[in-house]
Design a protein around this motif. Sequence first.
Motif, mmCIF file in Angstrom:
data_model
loop_
_atom_site.group_PDB
_atom_site.id
_atom_site.type_symbol
_atom_site.label_atom_id
_atom_site.label_comp_id
_atom_site.label_asym_id
_atom_site.label_seq_id
_atom_site.Cartn_x
_atom_site.Cartn_y
_atom_site.Cartn_z
ATOM 1 N N LEU A 1 54.848 21.201 40.055
ATOM 2 C CA LEU A 1 54.287 21.510 41.369
ATOM 3 C C LEU A 1 53.615 20.257 41.906
ATOM 4 N N MET B 1 61.450 24.168 47.469
ATOM 5 C CA MET B 1 61.761 24.311 46.057
ATOM 6 C C MET B 1 63.131 23.674 45.821
ATOM 7 N N ILE C 1 53.373 28.068 48.088
ATOM 8 C CA ILE C 1 53.712 27.820 46.684
ATOM 9 C C ILE C 1 53.486 29.089 45.863
ATOM 10 N N ASN D 1 51.575 19.202 45.327
ATOM 11 C CA ASN D 1 51.014 19.657 46.604
ATOM 12 C C ASN D 1 49.971 18.651 47.075
ATOM 13 N N LEU E 1 56.067 31.100 43.518
ATOM 14 C CA LEU E 1 55.796 31.374 42.101
ATOM 15 C C LEU E 1 55.942 32.856 41.781
ATOM 16 N N ILE F 1 58.527 22.142 43.017
ATOM 17 C CA ILE F 1 58.077 22.692 44.299
ATOM 18 C C ILE F 1 57.200 21.642 44.963
ATOM 19 N N ASP G 1 51.166 20.651 37.094
ATOM 20 C CA ASP G 1 50.595 20.832 38.436
ATOM 21 C C ASP G 1 49.942 19.518 38.862
ATOM 22 N N CYS H 1 49.840 30.220 37.008
ATOM 23 C CA CYS H 1 50.922 30.070 36.024
ATOM 24 C C CYS H 1 50.459 30.455 34.625
ATOM 25 N N THR I 1 57.034 23.847 52.674
ATOM 26 C CA THR I 1 57.066 23.854 51.210
ATOM 27 C C THR I 1 58.518 24.032 50.767
ATOM 28 N N LEU J 1 46.922 27.033 41.321
ATOM 29 C CA LEU J 1 48.315 27.137 40.894
ATOM 30 C C LEU J 1 48.437 27.085 39.374
#
Length: 307
Positions: free
Chosen positions: A240, A302, A152, A242, A156, A266, A168, A180, A300, A176
């Motif tokens: 995001l 996108m 990720i 995850n 990014l 993502i 997130d 950002c 992963t 993450l």
Amino acid sequence: MEKMWLKYTLLLEREIEDLFVAEVLTSPYTLGWIEPQIEVLTTENGYDYAENTDGPLAGYLFEPMQDTEEEHRQRLRTYILRWEGKVSIKEVELVPEENESWKEEFREVQVGEWWIAPTWTDPEALAAAKHVLWIDPGAAFGTGYHGTTQDILLFLQELSLEDKRVLDIGAGSGILSLYCARNGASHPVWAVDINPQSEYQVRVNAESNHLPESAVRIVIGDASEPAVADSLPEQFDLILVNIGGDEDVAMLPVVDAHLAPEGLVILSGIVEWNLHHVLTSYEKAGYQLEKERQSEEWVTCMLRKSR
């Protein structure tokens, strides 16, 4: 000289747990913890953990090393005779006295042009680092070592985050979110996690990265629950997720409700054997795969939301 301890893993019948604890607390041994035995399972969603609810419990005792290991073992064998076979020795390990030795497990790691490093890292180790994101994992998930997090972060670094509204989901220690926030995303970045410890750890890590408290808005709870989802802003440019393949699919209604047209999502935490299920679910909802990365069995993706 480093002080060494013996760590004893014992198996004990469930019905004597309270008696065992009461007895050990007055003994020469240091009681660590008692827990059900855990089995690692391979599932459609990746890896999972299951408690063995039928078998004996695992108990952990510690004792400073003073004599030979065999002398210590013999004394322990004699000590547990009082439970008449309901306690047995599974494993004996020689371990260093902890103090802060656990910190050695968390070292700096390079991901693209960025380094992820705990605050106690030797400055010389980062002398040539171009960018450093300071992350202390604490009790929240997220060290920067796992392939899902690294992939990720690589995505990014390929994106322009300037003024992007970011959500997130599964923020953990905030790696993450903080990346950002440090790289031009609109403040606050919204960070959601079910672990209450995340709030404290994200705040600690934000401070370590010289970010104001307003840089990240932390929400504790399950993003798929209406009360949590309704507390989020209406739209984001980048989301995001995850947490796991099946969980990524479960978050699809939340993603769809909050992602702006032509926004990016993502998805990570996906094992390769569950990838088709995840992608099919999102593609049916109008998302198009743009890029994909894989680290070992972890994938992963996108995707872009169609207008």
